[in-house]
Write an enzyme that holds these catalytic residues in place. Structure first.
Site, PDB file in Angstrom:
ATOM      1  N   CYS A  81      37.120  45.099  41.954  1.00 50.69           N
ATOM      2  CA  CYS A  81      38.313  44.586  41.277  1.00 50.69           C
ATOM      3  C   CYS A  81      39.196  43.775  42.231  1.00 50.69           C
ATOM      4  O   CYS A  81      38.751  42.754  42.751  1.00 50.69           O
ATOM      5  CB  CYS A  81      39.071  45.720  40.593  1.00 50.69           C
ATOM      6  SG  CYS A  81      40.273  45.124  39.368  1.00 50.69           S
ATOM      7  N   HIS A 190      35.066  47.470  36.902  1.00 51.15           N
ATOM      8  CA  HIS A 190      35.210  48.806  37.492  1.00 51.15           C
ATOM      9  C   HIS A 190      33.934  49.611  37.218  1.00 51.15           C
ATOM     10  O   HIS A 190      33.787  50.162  36.123  1.00 51.15           O
ATOM     11  CB  HIS A 190      36.406  49.533  36.871  1.00 51.15           C
ATOM     12  CG  HIS A 190      37.732  49.041  37.340  1.00 51.15           C
ATOM     13  ND1 HIS A 190      38.341  49.526  38.476  1.00 51.15           N
ATOM     14  CD2 HIS A 190      38.557  48.092  36.829  1.00 51.15           C
ATOM     15  CE1 HIS A 190      39.492  48.900  38.649  1.00 51.15           C
ATOM     16  NE2 HIS A 190      39.649  48.025  37.672  1.00 51.15           N
ATOM     17  N   GLU A 192      33.196  52.509  38.235  1.00 45.43           N
ATOM     18  CA  GLU A 192      33.530  53.926  38.043  1.00 45.43           C
ATOM     19  C   GLU A 192      34.037  54.210  36.631  1.00 45.43           C
ATOM     20  O   GLU A 192      34.114  55.374  36.222  1.00 45.43           O
ATOM     21  CB  GLU A 192      34.571  54.370  39.087  1.00 45.43           C
ATOM     22  CG  GLU A 192      35.997  53.911  38.846  1.00 45.43           C
ATOM     23  CD  GLU A 192      36.303  52.472  39.245  1.00 45.43           C
ATOM     24  OE1 GLU A 192      37.499  52.106  39.203  1.00 45.43           O
ATOM     25  OE2 GLU A 192      35.367  51.729  39.595  1.00 45.43           O
TER      26      GLU A 192
END
Length: 212
Positions: A81, A190, A192
């Site tokens: 990011c 992202h 995650e």
């Protein structure tokens, strides 16, 4: 057991990244601002959220601009990011901010009047979006082309070297969603927060030898 250093410069949801890395069995995951711990790690992750001016101010204050240049050369390194945007030469955000300059290119604003097919698009771009795999890379292993990942960003990467673009996204404009060079890999999305595909990418990162 290998160690993965998640660089802590006060910007980003580091615990969600660390938890995801632990979930895929990446090894001993250390959230740290200790330069020596980062230097000794087998792999390094460079996340980030927030305004680039604040991020770069902290990165420079801590000497992490030089440290990132150093540790990203000889081991697997993942920017996420704003961590990806900080690796570019310059960002338009906050009136223009010089960044670390590991990748040639600029960070551009989507704009307040982003329109496609007569429809106004919201900025920030927030949600799931396809990523087209423009080049084969070990971090794409077992991830389908045009798999969907989770994005949150008002600024996008305009890459200076097309040969470093390994993934592309589209939201009103085409943008670089993933860049790679040597042992460096960086993503605008992202992983995650991207469920199966994101966890697969992190698992691939944990197994990658840094060669491409």
């Amino acid at each position: 057991m290998q160690t993965v250093a998640v660089i802590d410069y006060g910007m980003g949801n580091l615990h969600s990244v660390a938890k995801a890395l632990e979930h895929v069995g990446a090894g001993k995951v250390l959230i740290t601002s200790d330069a020596q711990v980062i230097r000794e790690a087998d792999r390094v992750v460079f996340p980030g959220v927030g305004a680039i001016r604040d991020c770069m101010a902290e990165i420079r204050r801590l000497g992490f601009d030089a440290l990132v240049r150093e540790v990203s050369v000889d081991r697997p390194f993942l920017g996420i990011c704003v961590g990806m945007q900080a690796l570019m030469e310059r960002s338009e955000e906050n009136g223009g901010v010089d960044c670390i300059g590991l990748f040639p290119g600029q960070v551009r604003f989507f704009g307040k009047n982003l329109v496609e097919d007569g429809e106004r698009l919201k900025v920030p771009h927030m949600g799931w979006n396809e990523v087209a795999q423009t080049l084969d890379h070990p971090l794409w292993h077992n991830i389908p082309d045009k798999g969907r990942f989770y994005f949150v960003h008002s600024y996008y990467i305009e890459a200076g070297n097309p040969r470093q673009v390994v993934g592309r996204g589209h939201y009103g404009v085409d943008f670089a969603a993933a860049l790679a060079e040597g042992s460096r890999f960086a993503v605008q999305f992202h992983p995650e927060k991207s469920h199966t595909h994101g966890l697969q990418l992190l698992q691939n990162f944990a197994a990658w030898d840094g060669r491409w």
